[in-house]
Scaffold this active site. Structure first.
Site, PDB file in Angstrom:
ATOM      1  N   PRO A   9       0.795  -1.226   0.000  1.00  0.00           N
ATOM      2  CA  PRO A   9       0.000   0.000   0.000  1.00  0.00           C
ATOM      3  C   PRO A   9       0.830   1.279   0.000  1.00  0.00           C
ATOM      4  O   PRO A   9       1.821   1.382   0.712  1.00  0.00           O
ATOM      5  CB  PRO A   9      -0.829  -0.099   1.293  1.00  0.00           C
ATOM      6  CG  PRO A   9      -0.142  -1.116   2.126  1.00  0.00           C
ATOM      7  CD  PRO A   9       0.523  -2.064   1.176  1.00  0.00           C
ATOM      8  N   ASN A  10       0.392   2.196  -0.828  1.00  0.00           N
ATOM      9  CA  ASN A  10       0.960   3.556  -0.929  1.00  0.00           C
ATOM     10  C   ASN A  10       2.315   3.625  -1.631  1.00  0.00           C
ATOM     11  O   ASN A  10       2.858   4.714  -1.815  1.00  0.00           O
ATOM     12  CB  ASN A  10       1.062   4.226   0.457  1.00  0.00           C
ATOM     13  CG  ASN A  10      -0.287   4.305   1.133  1.00  0.00           C
ATOM     14  OD1 ASN A  10      -1.242   4.831   0.551  1.00  0.00           O
ATOM     15  ND2 ASN A  10      -0.408   3.767   2.336  1.00  0.00           N
ATOM     16  N   ARG A  17       4.572  11.173  -2.032  1.00  0.00           N
ATOM     17  CA  ARG A  17       4.437  10.860  -0.614  1.00  0.00           C
ATOM     18  C   ARG A  17       5.758  11.066   0.136  1.00  0.00           C
ATOM     19  O   ARG A  17       6.757  10.434  -0.184  1.00  0.00           O
ATOM     20  CB  ARG A  17       4.041   9.385  -0.556  1.00  0.00           C
ATOM     21  CG  ARG A  17       4.015   8.777   0.780  1.00  0.00           C
ATOM     22  CD  ARG A  17       3.847   7.271   0.640  1.00  0.00           C
ATOM     23  NE  ARG A  17       3.710   6.708   1.949  1.00  0.00           N
ATOM     24  CZ  ARG A  17       4.053   5.477   2.267  1.00  0.00           C
ATOM     25  NH1 ARG A  17       4.500   4.658   1.343  1.00  0.00           N
ATOM     26  NH2 ARG A  17       3.916   5.053   3.493  1.00  0.00           N
ATOM     27  N   TYR A  22      11.015   9.035   1.505  1.00  0.00           N
ATOM     28  CA  TYR A  22      10.997   7.975   0.486  1.00  0.00           C
ATOM     29  C   TYR A  22      11.661   8.375  -0.836  1.00  0.00           C
ATOM     30  O   TYR A  22      11.763   7.539  -1.743  1.00  0.00           O
ATOM     31  CB  TYR A  22       9.550   7.534   0.230  1.00  0.00           C
ATOM     32  CG  TYR A  22       8.879   6.958   1.467  1.00  0.00           C
ATOM     33  CD1 TYR A  22       9.396   5.833   2.086  1.00  0.00           C
ATOM     34  CD2 TYR A  22       7.739   7.558   2.017  1.00  0.00           C
ATOM     35  CE1 TYR A  22       8.814   5.305   3.230  1.00  0.00           C
ATOM     36  CE2 TYR A  22       7.143   7.036   3.157  1.00  0.00           C
ATOM     37  CZ  TYR A  22       7.679   5.914   3.756  1.00  0.00           C
ATOM     38  OH  TYR A  22       7.095   5.392   4.881  1.00  0.00           O
ATOM     39  N   ASN A  73       8.177  -5.283  -0.934  1.00  0.00           N
ATOM     40  CA  ASN A  73       8.049  -4.153  -0.015  1.00  0.00           C
ATOM     41  C   ASN A  73       6.580  -4.124   0.371  1.00  0.00           C
ATOM     42  O   ASN A  73       5.747  -3.571  -0.351  1.00  0.00           O
ATOM     43  CB  ASN A  73       8.469  -2.835  -0.677  1.00  0.00           C
ATOM     44  CG  ASN A  73       8.415  -1.683   0.315  1.00  0.00           C
ATOM     45  OD1 ASN A  73       7.920  -1.839   1.436  1.00  0.00           O
ATOM     46  ND2 ASN A  73       8.917  -0.529  -0.091  1.00  0.00           N
ATOM     47  N   ALA A  76       3.210  -0.754   4.860  1.00  0.00           N
ATOM     48  CA  ALA A  76       2.672  -0.793   6.225  1.00  0.00           C
ATOM     49  C   ALA A  76       2.283  -2.209   6.664  1.00  0.00           C
ATOM     50  O   ALA A  76       2.325  -2.530   7.862  1.00  0.00           O
ATOM     51  CB  ALA A  76       1.476   0.144   6.341  1.00  0.00           C
ATOM     52  N   GLU A  97      12.968  -9.024   1.756  1.00  0.00           N
ATOM     53  CA  GLU A  97      12.155  -7.904   2.224  1.00  0.00           C
ATOM     54  C   GLU A  97      12.910  -6.601   1.938  1.00  0.00           C
ATOM     55  O   GLU A  97      14.076  -6.483   2.305  1.00  0.00           O
ATOM     56  CB  GLU A  97      11.933  -8.081   3.732  1.00  0.00           C
ATOM     57  CG  GLU A  97      11.136  -6.985   4.375  1.00  0.00           C
ATOM     58  CD  GLU A  97      11.043  -7.162   5.902  1.00  0.00           C
ATOM     59  OE1 GLU A  97      11.410  -8.238   6.436  1.00  0.00           O
ATOM     60  OE2 GLU A  97      10.619  -6.196   6.544  1.00  0.00           O
ATOM     61  N   HIS A  99      12.787  -2.247   1.965  1.00  0.00           N
ATOM     62  CA  HIS A  99      12.159  -0.980   2.375  1.00  0.00           C
ATOM     63  C   HIS A  99      13.038   0.161   1.891  1.00  0.00           C
ATOM     64  O   HIS A  99      14.274   0.082   1.989  1.00  0.00           O
ATOM     65  CB  HIS A  99      12.017  -0.887   3.893  1.00  0.00           C
ATOM     66  CG  HIS A  99      11.198  -1.984   4.451  1.00  0.00           C
ATOM     67  ND1 HIS A  99       9.836  -2.008   4.350  1.00  0.00           N
ATOM     68  CD2 HIS A  99      11.562  -3.128   5.074  1.00  0.00           C
ATOM     69  CE1 HIS A  99       9.382  -3.129   4.896  1.00  0.00           C
ATOM     70  NE2 HIS A  99      10.409  -3.826   5.342  1.00  0.00           N
ATOM     71  N   ARG A 106      13.161   4.620  12.593  1.00  0.00           N
ATOM     72  CA  ARG A 106      11.928   5.415  12.565  1.00  0.00           C
ATOM     73  C   ARG A 106      11.076   5.103  13.802  1.00  0.00           C
ATOM     74  O   ARG A 106      11.590   4.687  14.827  1.00  0.00           O
ATOM     75  CB  ARG A 106      11.196   5.143  11.239  1.00  0.00           C
ATOM     76  CG  ARG A 106      12.040   5.576  10.020  1.00  0.00           C
ATOM     77  CD  ARG A 106      11.302   5.402   8.727  1.00  0.00           C
ATOM     78  NE  ARG A 106      10.106   6.244   8.676  1.00  0.00           N
ATOM     79  CZ  ARG A 106       9.106   6.076   7.806  1.00  0.00           C
ATOM     80  NH1 ARG A 106       9.177   5.094   6.896  1.00  0.00           N
ATOM     81  NH2 ARG A 106       8.061   6.871   7.827  1.00  0.00           N
TER      82      ARG A 106
HETATM   83  C1  DQA Z   1       8.208   1.302   3.855  1.00  0.00           C
HETATM   84  C2  DQA Z   1       8.288   1.488   5.358  1.00  0.00           C
HETATM   85  C3  DQA Z   1       6.944   1.217   6.021  1.00  0.00           C
HETATM   86  O1  DQA Z   1       7.035   1.426   7.413  1.00  0.00           O
HETATM   87  C4  DQA Z   1       5.898   2.174   5.465  1.00  0.00           C
HETATM   88  O2  DQA Z   1       4.636   1.883   6.017  1.00  0.00           O
HETATM   89  C5  DQA Z   1       5.853   2.200   3.994  1.00  0.00           C
HETATM   90  C6  DQA Z   1       7.094   2.133   3.234  1.00  0.00           C
HETATM   91  C7  DQA Z   1       9.519   1.684   3.143  1.00  0.00           C
HETATM   92  O3  DQA Z   1       9.671   1.311   1.984  1.00  0.00           O
HETATM   93  O4  DQA Z   1      10.350   2.373   3.728  1.00  0.00           O
HETATM   94  O5  DQA Z   1       4.796   2.351   3.389  1.00  0.00           O
HETATM   95  O6  DQA Z   1       7.958  -0.085   3.579  1.00  0.00           O
END
Ligand code: DQA
Length: 147
Positions: A9-10, A17, A22, A73, A76, A97, A99, A106
């Site tokens: 998501p997102n 964003r 990011y 990735n 959340a 995984e 990110h 964080r």
């Molecule tokens: C994320 C880190 C997560 O905590 C966050 O909710 C994201 C992006 C990252 O790529 O840094 O949406 O996965």
């Protein structure tokens, strides 16, 4: 060698964003760069993005006997989703995984990953380069050990 990149998501909002966290590179640009790198490394790459947990679970299940390696990735859902964790475990496809941000530097709720224990490893904190590192690792592992 077939590799699937799964974005949660997102991630489709990258560039808009929180650029200070990011970066300014869009998801489409990250994917385009990965396509070029995959071509150089001699592997096939596909992409899946969803804002919905169940769709991500469905996609991981569909990856069984289709993909040799997953890069995920889960955004959340990383911090909450036992369902995504269990799907990765169920298909037994080696998974990295990824990110963009350093989740350990964080908020405390981002320090926990539900997925880490079923992944080969985690790359975080290097922005979009993390995806490229993960792709290089995946291809090396596939070439070296026939995972
Ligand atoms: C994320 C880190 C997560 O905590 C966050 O909710 C994201 C992006 C990252 O790529 O840094 O949406 O996965």
């Amino acid at each position: 060698m077939k590799i699937l990149v799964i974005d949660g998501p997102n991630i489709n909002m990258l560039g808009i964003r929180r650029p200070e966290t990011y970066g300014t590179t869009s998801m489409e640009t990250i994917h385009e760069r990965l396509r070029v790198l995959a071509n150089e490394l001699g592997c096939q790459i596909n992409f899946f993005q969803s804002n919905h947990e169940g769709q991500i679970v469905d996609q991981i299940q569909k990856s069984y006997e289709v993909y040799n390696y997953l890069l995920i990735n889960a955004a959340a859902y990383t911090h909450t989703s036992i369902a995504i964790r269990d799907a990765i475990e169920a298909v037994s496809i080696p998974t990295i995984e990824v990110h963009l941000s350093n989740i350990h530097a964080r908020e405390p709720f981002r320090h926990i990953s539900m997925l880490a224990s079923v992944c080969r490893g985690q790359i975080c904190g290097f922005g979009y380069l993390g995806y490229e590192m993960a792709l290089r690792v995946a291809v090396s592992e596939l070439k070296e050990s026939n995972l």
